[in-house]
Design an enzyme around this catalytic site. Structure first.
Site, PDB file in Angstrom:
ATOM      1  CE1 TYR A   1      -3.609  -1.898   5.252  1.00 40.46           C
ATOM      2  CE2 TYR A   1      -3.216   0.435   4.821  1.00 40.46           C
ATOM      3  CZ  TYR A   1      -3.348  -1.144   4.375  1.00 40.46           C
ATOM      4  OH  TYR A   1      -3.792  -1.253   3.138  1.00 40.46           O
TER       5      TYR A   1
ATOM      6  CB  SER B   1      -1.005  -0.062   1.152  1.00 42.08           C
ATOM      7  OG  SER B   1      -1.702   1.288   1.314  1.00 42.08           O
TER       8      SER B   1
END
Length: 261
Positions: free
Chosen positions: A150, A137
């Site tokens: 995350y 990501s």
């Protein structure tokens, strides 16, 4: 034509990507926890004339991953392309910091990918060929408030793949790190904060398809957010902190994640 193991394939980017690979003649083994959702994607591929196999799997289970790769090999042969797409994300504010949630995120995003690499790599090394693709990501490039675990997990994915890439390049095994921005998936549908440059899942899947075919070391998209995060990476810590100080820190909602773990 390649034998592909695609994790996180029951929804989101994985479910949208699988038919694109199968349309080229790849044999696609679809792995995720939800067997019924996997079968729906398999049926879609088969009805279009492609080859697909449902492999219900929790990537956090190391032994189950080994068994899944062995199952694919028994049906078609050794996995030639791994697309480690399974991922989860939960916002965790500093005020509600929960180590158990951090552990869950790392179990899927980092260890799940690692289990898959461990299972397919011996066959690739023996063949002197193969492609390992990890879906990270753009959030893995800097720490974001409310999303620290995350971001950390995706940074770990990026660096794990980079180290493997450097070592495996002389052994015939390519390694690609894909870093999406925000894509319309069941996970992002639950977000209640602004998601700049949000892409339809079909467009996101086409980006993944392009990266898999071209085999770059790294592929990040969309270009607008890639550019913004690239500039953000160059900011000194003090400037980054001030830039992020007004960003809302979500407490418990899921944030962007590529697929079902």
């Amino acid at each position: 034509m390649a034998i592909v193991l695609l994790t996180g394939a029951s929804s989101g980017l994985g479910a949208a990507l699988a038919p694109l690979l199968a349309a080229d003649g790849d044999r696609v083994a679809l792995a995720a926890r939800r067997a019924d959702a996997l079968e729906a994607v398999v049926e879609q591929i088969r009805s279009a004339g492609g080859e697909a196999l449902a492999v219900p799997l929790d990537v956090t289970d190391r032994d189950a991953v080994q068994a899944a790769v062995a199952q694919v090999a028994e049906v078609w042969g050794p996995v030639e392309t791994l697309v480690a797409n399974a991922g989860v994300g939960f916002a965790v504010s500093a005020e509600a910091y929960d180590s158990g949630t951090v552990e869950r995120i790392f179990a899927v995003n980092v260890l799940g990918l690692s289990h898959c690499v461990e299972a397919v790599l011996p066959g690739m090394l023996a063949a002197g060929a193969g492609h390992i693709v990890g879906v990270g990501s753009l959030a893995g490039y800097r720490g974001l408030p409310g999303s620290a675990p995350y971001c950390a997990s995706k940074a770990a994915v990026r660096l794990l793949l980079e180290g493997l890439r450097v070592e495996l390049r002389s052994k015939g095994v390519a390694v690609t790190h894909i870093a999406p921005g925000f894509v319309e998936t069941p996970l992002t549908a639950r977000n209640d904060f602004e998601m700049p440059f949000l892409l339809p899942v079909e467009e996101g899947a086409r980006h993944l398809y392009t990266a898999i075919r071209k085999r770059p070391a790294e592929y990040a998209f969309p270009w607008q957010l890639k550019t913004a995060m690239g500039l953000g990476r160059m900011l000194p810590a003090g400037l980054w902190d001030r830039a992020m100080s007004g960003r809302k820190a979500e407490k418990s909602e899921a944030i962007d994640g590529p697929g079902d773990g």
